[in-house]
Write a protein that holds these residues in place. Structure first.
Motif, mmCIF file in Angstrom:
data_model
loop_
_atom_site.group_PDB
_atom_site.id
_atom_site.type_symbol
_atom_site.label_atom_id
_atom_site.label_comp_id
_atom_site.label_asym_id
_atom_site.label_seq_id
_atom_site.Cartn_x
_atom_site.Cartn_y
_atom_site.Cartn_z
ATOM 1 N N ASP A 81 17.316 4.823 -15.814
ATOM 2 C CA ASP A 81 18.476 3.954 -15.973
ATOM 3 C C ASP A 81 18.140 2.509 -15.608
ATOM 4 N N ASP A 82 17.284 2.324 -14.605
ATOM 5 C CA ASP A 82 16.874 0.972 -14.238
ATOM 6 C C ASP A 82 16.103 0.329 -15.383
ATOM 7 N N VAL A 83 15.190 1.090 -15.986
ATOM 8 C CA VAL A 83 14.328 0.534 -17.022
ATOM 9 C C VAL A 83 15.105 0.245 -18.294
ATOM 10 N N ASP A 84 16.086 1.103 -18.613
ATOM 11 C CA ASP A 84 16.844 0.809 -19.829
ATOM 12 C C ASP A 84 18.101 -0.012 -19.553
ATOM 13 N N GLY A 85 18.332 -0.299 -18.248
ATOM 14 C CA GLY A 85 19.416 -1.203 -17.886
ATOM 15 C C GLY A 85 20.783 -0.571 -17.838
ATOM 16 N N GLY A 109 21.901 1.950 -15.606
ATOM 17 C CA GLY A 109 22.340 2.616 -14.394
ATOM 18 C C GLY A 109 22.065 1.813 -13.153
ATOM 19 N N PRO A 110 22.211 2.469 -12.000
ATOM 20 C CA PRO A 110 22.001 1.768 -10.733
ATOM 21 C C PRO A 110 20.548 1.358 -10.580
ATOM 22 N N ASN A 111 20.339 0.290 -9.838
ATOM 23 C CA ASN A 111 18.961 -0.161 -9.645
ATOM 24 C C ASN A 111 18.436 0.305 -8.312
ATOM 25 N N ASP A 112 17.313 -0.227 -7.866
ATOM 26 C CA ASP A 112 16.635 0.262 -6.666
ATOM 27 C C ASP A 112 17.151 -0.394 -5.390
ATOM 28 N N GLY A 113 18.434 -0.694 -5.347
ATOM 29 C CA GLY A 113 19.020 -1.237 -4.132
ATOM 30 C C GLY A 113 19.502 -2.663 -4.276
ATOM 31 N N ASN A 114 18.983 -3.394 -5.216
ATOM 32 C CA ASN A 114 19.426 -4.761 -5.431
ATOM 33 C C ASN A 114 20.707 -4.713 -6.245
ATOM 34 N N LYS A 115 21.778 -5.285 -5.720
ATOM 35 C CA LYS A 115 23.098 -5.206 -6.366
ATOM 36 C C LYS A 115 23.273 -6.211 -7.503
ATOM 37 N N GLN A 116 22.393 -7.210 -7.587
ATOM 38 C CA GLN A 116 22.507 -8.198 -8.657
ATOM 39 C C GLN A 116 22.327 -7.530 -10.007
ATOM 40 N N ARG A 175 16.304 -18.988 -18.599
ATOM 41 C CA ARG A 175 16.068 -17.570 -18.870
ATOM 42 C C ARG A 175 16.931 -16.764 -17.900
ATOM 43 N N ILE A 176 17.630 -15.774 -18.428
ATOM 44 C CA ILE A 176 18.437 -14.883 -17.602
ATOM 45 C C ILE A 176 17.862 -13.476 -17.760
ATOM 46 N N TYR A 177 17.342 -12.964 -16.661
ATOM 47 C CA TYR A 177 16.707 -11.652 -16.669
ATOM 48 C C TYR A 177 17.710 -10.585 -16.249
ATOM 49 N N SER A 178 17.628 -9.426 -16.881
ATOM 50 C CA SER A 178 18.512 -8.299 -16.574
ATOM 51 C C SER A 178 17.849 -7.381 -15.545
ATOM 52 N N ARG A 179 18.611 -6.378 -15.101
ATOM 53 C CA ARG A 179 18.014 -5.357 -14.228
ATOM 54 C C ARG A 179 16.864 -4.669 -14.933
ATOM 55 N N ARG A 180 16.997 -4.488 -16.248
ATOM 56 C CA ARG A 180 15.927 -3.867 -17.030
ATOM 57 C C ARG A 180 14.655 -4.711 -16.930
ATOM 58 N N ASP A 181 14.791 -6.028 -17.092
ATOM 59 C CA ASP A 181 13.627 -6.909 -16.975
ATOM 60 C C ASP A 181 13.019 -6.820 -15.576
ATOM 61 N N ARG A 182 13.880 -6.795 -14.570
ATOM 62 C CA ARG A 182 13.409 -6.714 -13.185
ATOM 63 C C ARG A 182 12.632 -5.416 -12.961
ATOM 64 N N ALA A 183 13.184 -4.309 -13.459
ATOM 65 C CA ALA A 183 12.520 -3.015 -13.317
ATOM 66 C C ALA A 183 11.190 -3.011 -14.065
ATOM 67 N N ARG A 184 11.187 -3.566 -15.259
ATOM 68 C CA ARG A 184 9.948 -3.619 -16.044
ATOM 69 C C ARG A 184 8.904 -4.484 -15.338
ATOM 70 N N LEU A 185 9.341 -5.593 -14.744
ATOM 71 C CA LEU A 185 8.408 -6.433 -13.998
ATOM 72 C C LEU A 185 7.797 -5.648 -12.842
ATOM 73 N N LYS A 186 8.617 -4.913 -12.144
ATOM 74 C CA LYS A 186 8.119 -4.102 -11.035
ATOM 75 C C LYS A 186 7.066 -3.107 -11.527
ATOM 76 N N LEU A 187 7.321 -2.502 -12.684
ATOM 77 C CA LEU A 187 6.366 -1.554 -13.262
ATOM 78 C C LEU A 187 5.085 -2.245 -13.723
ATOM 79 N N VAL A 188 5.222 -3.406 -14.314
ATOM 80 C CA VAL A 188 4.047 -4.162 -14.757
ATOM 81 C C VAL A 188 3.148 -4.462 -13.551
ATOM 82 N N LEU A 189 3.753 -4.938 -12.488
ATOM 83 C CA LEU A 189 2.978 -5.301 -11.304
ATOM 84 C C LEU A 189 2.339 -4.078 -10.659
#
Length: 152
Positions: free
Chosen positions: A12-16, A18-25, A62-76
């Motif tokens: 859900d985080d990756v596809d945007g 559902g809930p994310n990994d604790g960050n409410k933004q 640029r406005i990044y979504s939770r999906r972008d944030r999750a993908r960045l975490k995976l990339v790193l």
């Protein structure tokens, strides 16, 4: 187990959806992600150019979504364990397929096992290099002690 699962990120985080990994933004600026993940703005723009991230634009921002944030975490995470950006993109892109879970897990498992083999070989090479370097240090230190003791 997928890269996302290993990184503590749900599908859900990756596809945007559902809930994310604790960050409410729900949205993030380039500066937010740069600070949070300790990466440069240039790095984020590079990942965007490589289609790893897909922020929307509001004017010049640029406005990044939770999906972008999750993908960045995976990339790193993927980079940290030695995957190329191409390999990471290939695994992330499988999330967009209907049977992405099964296909992504198969591909991820194959890639993870291949990367383990690469890292194990590198570990052996590094251990051998360290052993050789330590022996060389011992020899040079011994020669130096002889020179210093002999006054010459």
């Amino acid at each position: 187990m997928s890269m996302a699962h290993l990184a503590g990120i749900s599908r859900d985080d990756v596809d945007g959806s559902g809930p994310n990994d604790g960050n409410k933004q729900t949205t993030f600026t380039i500066g937010d992600l740069s600070r949070e993940f300790d990466v440069t703005l240039r790095t984020l723009r590079f990942y965007e150019d490589k289609a790893l991230l897909n922020p929307r634009r509001e004017g010049l921002n640029r406005i990044y979504s939770r999906r972008d944030r999750a993908r960045l975490k995976l990339v790193l995470m993927g980079k940290k364990v030695g995957f190329s950006l191409t390999e990471i993109k290939e695994m992330l892109d499988l999330y967009d397929l209907k049977d992405g879970q099964v296909m992504q897990m198969r591909l991820a498992l194959k890639k993870f096992n291949e990367q383990i083999e690469v890292l194990e070989r590198q570990k052996v090479d590094i251990e051998q290099a360290l052993d050789e370097l330590r022996r060389t240090v011992d020899v040079v230190a011994g020669l130096l002690r002889q020179k210093e003791a002999g006054g010459g």
